[in-house]
Design a protein around this motif. Structure first.
Motif, mmCIF file in Angstrom:
data_model
loop_
_atom_site.group_PDB
_atom_site.id
_atom_site.type_symbol
_atom_site.label_atom_id
_atom_site.label_comp_id
_atom_site.label_asym_id
_atom_site.label_seq_id
_atom_site.Cartn_x
_atom_site.Cartn_y
_atom_site.Cartn_z
ATOM 1 N N GLY A 75 -25.408 29.611 -41.805
ATOM 2 C CA GLY A 75 -24.676 30.864 -42.830
ATOM 3 C C GLY A 75 -23.900 31.309 -43.832
ATOM 4 N N SER A 76 -23.953 32.139 -44.265
ATOM 5 C CA SER A 76 -23.445 33.291 -45.150
ATOM 6 C C SER A 76 -22.679 33.824 -44.417
ATOM 7 C CB SER A 76 -24.498 33.964 -45.814
ATOM 8 O OG SER A 76 -24.968 33.381 -47.517
ATOM 9 N N LEU A 77 -21.586 33.773 -43.456
ATOM 10 C CA LEU A 77 -21.187 34.153 -42.479
ATOM 11 C C LEU A 77 -19.484 34.893 -43.413
ATOM 12 C CD1 LEU A 77 -20.947 32.612 -39.325
ATOM 13 C CD2 LEU A 77 -22.694 34.175 -40.252
ATOM 14 N N ILE A 78 -19.502 33.587 -44.146
ATOM 15 C CA ILE A 78 -17.932 33.759 -44.647
ATOM 16 C C ILE A 78 -17.990 34.429 -46.042
ATOM 17 C CG2 ILE A 78 -15.898 33.028 -45.380
ATOM 18 C CD1 ILE A 78 -15.526 33.560 -42.660
ATOM 19 N N GLN A 79 -18.029 35.470 -46.171
ATOM 20 C CA GLN A 79 -18.533 36.203 -47.764
ATOM 21 C C GLN A 79 -17.987 37.877 -48.011
ATOM 22 O OE1 GLN A 79 -21.039 38.724 -48.443
ATOM 23 N NE2 GLN A 79 -21.698 38.645 -46.688
ATOM 24 N N MET A 100 -6.800 30.325 -28.283
ATOM 25 C CA MET A 100 -6.532 29.529 -26.892
ATOM 26 C C MET A 100 -6.984 28.231 -26.697
ATOM 27 S SD MET A 100 -8.634 32.745 -25.997
ATOM 28 C CE MET A 100 -9.118 32.886 -24.746
ATOM 29 N N GLY A 101 -6.819 27.860 -27.835
ATOM 30 C CA GLY A 101 -6.824 26.150 -27.428
ATOM 31 C C GLY A 101 -8.609 25.469 -27.472
ATOM 32 N N LEU A 102 -9.777 26.232 -28.316
ATOM 33 C CA LEU A 102 -10.727 25.927 -27.497
ATOM 34 C C LEU A 102 -11.176 24.845 -29.184
ATOM 35 C CD1 LEU A 102 -11.623 28.463 -26.144
ATOM 36 C CD2 LEU A 102 -13.525 27.980 -26.334
ATOM 37 N N LYS A 103 -11.910 23.839 -28.818
ATOM 38 C CA LYS A 103 -11.994 23.634 -29.910
ATOM 39 C C LYS A 103 -12.910 23.894 -31.001
ATOM 40 C CE LYS A 103 -10.244 19.016 -28.960
ATOM 41 N NZ LYS A 103 -8.611 19.198 -29.931
ATOM 42 N N THR A 104 -13.223 23.669 -32.501
ATOM 43 C CA THR A 104 -14.389 24.116 -32.847
ATOM 44 C C THR A 104 -15.439 23.747 -34.200
ATOM 45 O OG1 THR A 104 -12.092 25.141 -34.617
ATOM 46 C CG2 THR A 104 -12.716 27.076 -33.224
ATOM 47 N N ILE A 105 -16.586 24.442 -34.149
ATOM 48 C CA ILE A 105 -17.040 23.587 -35.598
ATOM 49 C C ILE A 105 -17.534 24.307 -36.796
ATOM 50 C CG2 ILE A 105 -18.836 22.395 -35.814
ATOM 51 C CD1 ILE A 105 -18.866 21.382 -32.900
ATOM 52 N N ALA A 106 -17.448 24.462 -37.627
ATOM 53 C CA ALA A 106 -18.068 25.149 -37.831
ATOM 54 C C ALA A 106 -18.677 24.427 -38.956
ATOM 55 C CB ALA A 106 -16.808 26.196 -39.771
ATOM 56 N N TRP A 107 -19.907 25.529 -38.468
ATOM 57 C CA TRP A 107 -21.807 24.606 -38.222
ATOM 58 C C TRP A 107 -22.347 25.480 -39.601
ATOM 59 C CZ3 TRP A 107 -26.168 26.168 -36.738
ATOM 60 C CH2 TRP A 107 -27.495 24.973 -37.308
ATOM 61 N N ALA A 108 -23.016 24.067 -40.329
ATOM 62 C CA ALA A 108 -23.550 24.714 -41.047
ATOM 63 C C ALA A 108 -24.329 25.925 -42.196
ATOM 64 C CB ALA A 108 -25.449 25.072 -40.687
ATOM 65 N N GLN A 109 -22.546 25.873 -42.523
ATOM 66 C CA GLN A 109 -21.618 27.197 -43.602
ATOM 67 C C GLN A 109 -22.412 27.047 -45.017
ATOM 68 O OE1 GLN A 109 -19.280 29.262 -42.645
ATOM 69 N NE2 GLN A 109 -19.952 28.779 -40.505
ATOM 70 N N GLY A 110 -22.872 28.571 -45.380
ATOM 71 C CA GLY A 110 -22.790 29.187 -47.325
ATOM 72 C C GLY A 110 -21.738 29.945 -46.990
ATOM 73 N N ILE A 111 -20.456 29.392 -47.793
ATOM 74 C CA ILE A 111 -19.531 29.895 -48.360
ATOM 75 C C ILE A 111 -19.386 30.477 -49.433
ATOM 76 C CG2 ILE A 111 -17.112 29.813 -48.133
ATOM 77 C CD1 ILE A 111 -17.453 26.988 -47.002
ATOM 78 N N GLY A 112 -19.323 32.085 -49.373
ATOM 79 C CA GLY A 112 -18.485 33.127 -50.435
ATOM 80 C C GLY A 112 -20.027 33.331 -50.246
ATOM 81 N N PRO A 113 -19.716 34.537 -51.583
ATOM 82 C CA PRO A 113 -18.818 35.064 -52.407
ATOM 83 C C PRO A 113 -17.497 35.103 -52.105
ATOM 84 C CG PRO A 113 -20.948 35.386 -53.673
ATOM 85 C CD PRO A 113 -20.540 35.719 -52.044
ATOM 86 N N LEU A 114 -16.518 34.627 -52.072
ATOM 87 C CA LEU A 114 -15.292 35.378 -51.889
ATOM 88 C C LEU A 114 -14.210 35.476 -53.026
ATOM 89 C CD1 LEU A 114 -13.966 32.325 -49.092
ATOM 90 C CD2 LEU A 114 -14.757 34.747 -48.600
ATOM 91 N N ASN A 115 -14.197 37.071 -53.144
ATOM 92 C CA ASN A 115 -13.369 37.891 -54.304
ATOM 93 C C ASN A 115 -11.704 38.409 -54.044
ATOM 94 O OD1 ASN A 115 -16.396 37.453 -55.905
ATOM 95 N ND2 ASN A 115 -17.001 38.639 -54.638
ATOM 96 N N HIS A 116 -11.763 38.042 -53.003
ATOM 97 C CA HIS A 116 -10.535 39.583 -52.704
ATOM 98 C C HIS A 116 -9.520 37.834 -52.089
ATOM 99 C CE1 HIS A 116 -12.400 42.967 -53.232
ATOM 100 N NE2 HIS A 116 -12.826 42.284 -52.694
ATOM 101 N N PRO A 117 -7.800 37.557 -52.106
ATOM 102 C CA PRO A 117 -7.362 36.726 -51.972
ATOM 103 C C PRO A 117 -7.416 36.592 -50.825
ATOM 104 C CG PRO A 117 -6.937 38.098 -54.501
ATOM 105 C CD PRO A 117 -7.522 38.487 -53.558
ATOM 106 N N ILE A 118 -6.994 38.153 -49.923
ATOM 107 C CA ILE A 118 -6.912 38.113 -48.192
ATOM 108 C C ILE A 118 -8.348 37.110 -47.855
ATOM 109 C CG2 ILE A 118 -7.603 40.422 -48.169
ATOM 110 C CD1 ILE A 118 -4.872 38.700 -45.817
ATOM 111 N N THR A 119 -9.177 37.330 -48.014
ATOM 112 C CA THR A 119 -10.676 37.038 -47.921
ATOM 113 C C THR A 119 -10.467 35.005 -47.589
ATOM 114 O OG1 THR A 119 -12.036 37.417 -50.149
ATOM 115 C CG2 THR A 119 -11.752 38.532 -47.565
ATOM 116 N N GLN A 120 -9.872 34.750 -49.269
ATOM 117 C CA GLN A 120 -10.225 33.211 -48.873
ATOM 118 C C GLN A 120 -8.992 32.993 -48.534
ATOM 119 O OE1 GLN A 120 -9.090 33.426 -53.759
ATOM 120 N NE2 GLN A 120 -10.625 34.611 -54.232
ATOM 121 N N PHE A 121 -7.612 33.690 -48.227
ATOM 122 C CA PHE A 121 -6.690 32.753 -46.755
ATOM 123 C C PHE A 121 -7.106 32.752 -45.848
ATOM 124 C CE2 PHE A 121 -3.221 33.714 -44.627
ATOM 125 C CZ PHE A 121 -2.456 32.795 -44.715
#
Length: 351
Positions: A75-79, A100-121
C-alpha cells in the motif's frame, strides 16, 4: 524462516488490514510471520500470528535479530501527502533491517506522492537496497523506473483476497448499495451536505438500501453517522474488522459509491458497479485503469440533483467488470505471491 511484516497494520484501517490478510494468504507455509502492529493482541487474535508493537524500538530490534526477512508493504506507505512522519518511519525501519543484514522485500507498493527532496532521497535509498520490489500501479512503476530499480508490476493483492460471508446480511432489504466516504480537507461540510442530499434523492429513486461502510471507523464513522441520521430507515452502518468479511459484503451489493481505494477494488472484484470520488492520485489512477466513472473531489458538482441523476444512471445502466476481466486482475495480482515465493524459497534453499 522468521519473517517480519511491516505496514500500517493494527490501526483499524480496512484497506490495510485487507493487505495484511492478502500477504498472510500469499506467504509459503513454512514461513513464521511476525507482524509489527498498532494493536498486537488484536492482530494475534484475528490472524493467528505473532505480533509486536510497531512503535516499541526494543521489540522491533529484538524481532529483527531473530528474523531472516523484512517485508515492507503493501500500500501507500511511502508518501508525504499526509505527513513527513510516514516515510521517515518506514524508510527508517527498512534501513535498519538492511544494516542488520536482513533480506528486504518492498511488496505491493503504492509509491507517492513524494513532494519533498528528502523523502524522495530516503525512498530511493531504501528501494535500492531491497532484494525484490513489487508495485501495484503504473504511477509507482514510473517512479522506480526513474530510479533505475528492478521491479515487478501487478494489480493490488486485495483482488485475490479470499472472502467470508457477513452473518445476517441477507436479512437486510434489497437491492443494496455500499457507500464508503472518508474525511478529507476538500470534503468540506457543504460538499458533504451536497453528497448526502444526492444520496437521499438516489435512494428515493432506486429504493436501494444504503450500506454505510466506514473503512477506518476512527476517521470515517462520523461521516457515516451523519448520513445515517438523514436516512434512518433506509441505511445501516456496518463496522467490520475482518477484511475477508468486509470484502464479502460487496458480493451482496449492486453498486458501490466510494472514496476509499479498497472499497472500489473490493467492489470491482465482487462484480459491483462502481462510482468513485477521488481524493488521491491512487484513486484517480484506479479510475483510469478500470474505467470507473466518477469525479475528483475538488471538482465535485455543486448540484445535488445532478449528482443523484448521474448515480441513478450508473445504477441503471452502468456495467460491472466482466468476469474474465475480474479473473485477469485476480490472477495478475498473484504475481505478488510469486515474488514472495521466489525470494523466500531461494533464501530457504541456501540456509
Amino acid at each position: 524462516m522468521r519473517v517480519i511484516l511491516c505496514g500500517y497494520y493494527g490501526k483499524g484501517n480496512g484497506g490495510d488490514e485487507a493487505l495484511l490478510a492478502s500477504l498472510l494468504q500469499m506467504l509459503p507455509n513454512n514461513i513464521q510471520p511476525y507482524v509489527l502492529s498498532g494493536n498486537p493482541s488484536e492482530t494475534e487474535k484475528r490472524y493467528g500470528v505473532q505480533a509486536g508493537d510497531r512503535l516499541n524500538t526494543f521489540t522491533i530490534l529484538q524481532a529483527m535479530r531473530r528474523s531472516d526477512i523484512f517485508i515492507w508493504g503493501g500500500g501507500s506507505l511511502i508518501q508525504d501527502a499526509t505527513s513527513l512522519a510516514s516515510p521517515f518511519y518506514y524508510a527508517g525501519l527498512m534501513g535498519i533491517a538492511q544494516k542488520m543484514g536482513l533480506k528486504t522485500i518492498a511488496w505491493a507498493q503504492g509509491i507517492g506522492p513524494l513532494n519533498h527532496p528528502i523523502t524522495q532521497f530516503l525512498a530511493k535509498q531504501c528501494f535500492q537496497g531491497c532484494t525484490a520490489v513489487s508495485v501495484r500501479d503504473g504511477r509507482s512503476a514510473k517512479i522506480v523506473t526513474k530510479w533505475d530499480i528492478p521491479f515487478t508490476l501487478a494489480p493490488d493483492p486485495v483482488w485475490a483476497l479470499e472472502t467470508s460471508p457477513f452473518p445476517g446480511l441477507e436479512n437486510l432489504p434489497t437491492p443494496k448499495v455500499a457507500v464508503s466516504f472518508r474525511p478529507h480537507p476538500q470534503l468540506t461540510p457543504s460538499r458533504l451536505e451536497i453528497l448526502t442530499q444526492a444520496l437521499i434523492d438516489f435512494q428515493k429513486a432506486t429504493e436501494a438500501f444504503i450500506l454505510l461502510l466506514p473503512f477506518q471507523p476512527i476517521k470515517d464513522l462520523k461521516i457515516a453517522e451523519f448520513i445515517h441520521q438523514k436516512l434512518p430507515d433506509h441505511s445501516q452502518i456496518l463496522t467490520i474488522e475482518n477484511p475477508r468479511v468486509l470484502k464479502g459484503v460487496f458480493g451482496e451489493v449492486e453498486m458501490v459509491i466510494g472514496m476509499r481505494f479498497h472499497s472500489l477494488i473490493m467492489g470491482a472484484a465482487e462484480k459491483c458497479r462502481c462510482f468513485a470520488i477521488s481524493y488521491d492520485p491512487k484513486v484517480s489512477q484506479l479510475m483510469t485503469d478500470l474505467k470507473i466513472p466518477g469525479w475528483e473531489l475538488s471538482k465535485l458538482p455543486e448540484d445535488a440533483n445532478l449528482i443523484s441523476q448521474i448515480w441513478i444512471d450508473n445504477y441503471a445502466n452502468g456495467e460491472a467488470l466482466l468476469l474474465d476481466k475480474i479473473e485477469f486482475f485476480r490472477e495478475r495480482s498473484l504475481i505478488h505471491q510469486e515474488v514472495l515465493h521466489s525470494v523466500l524459497e531461494g533464501i530457504g534453499n541456501r540456509k
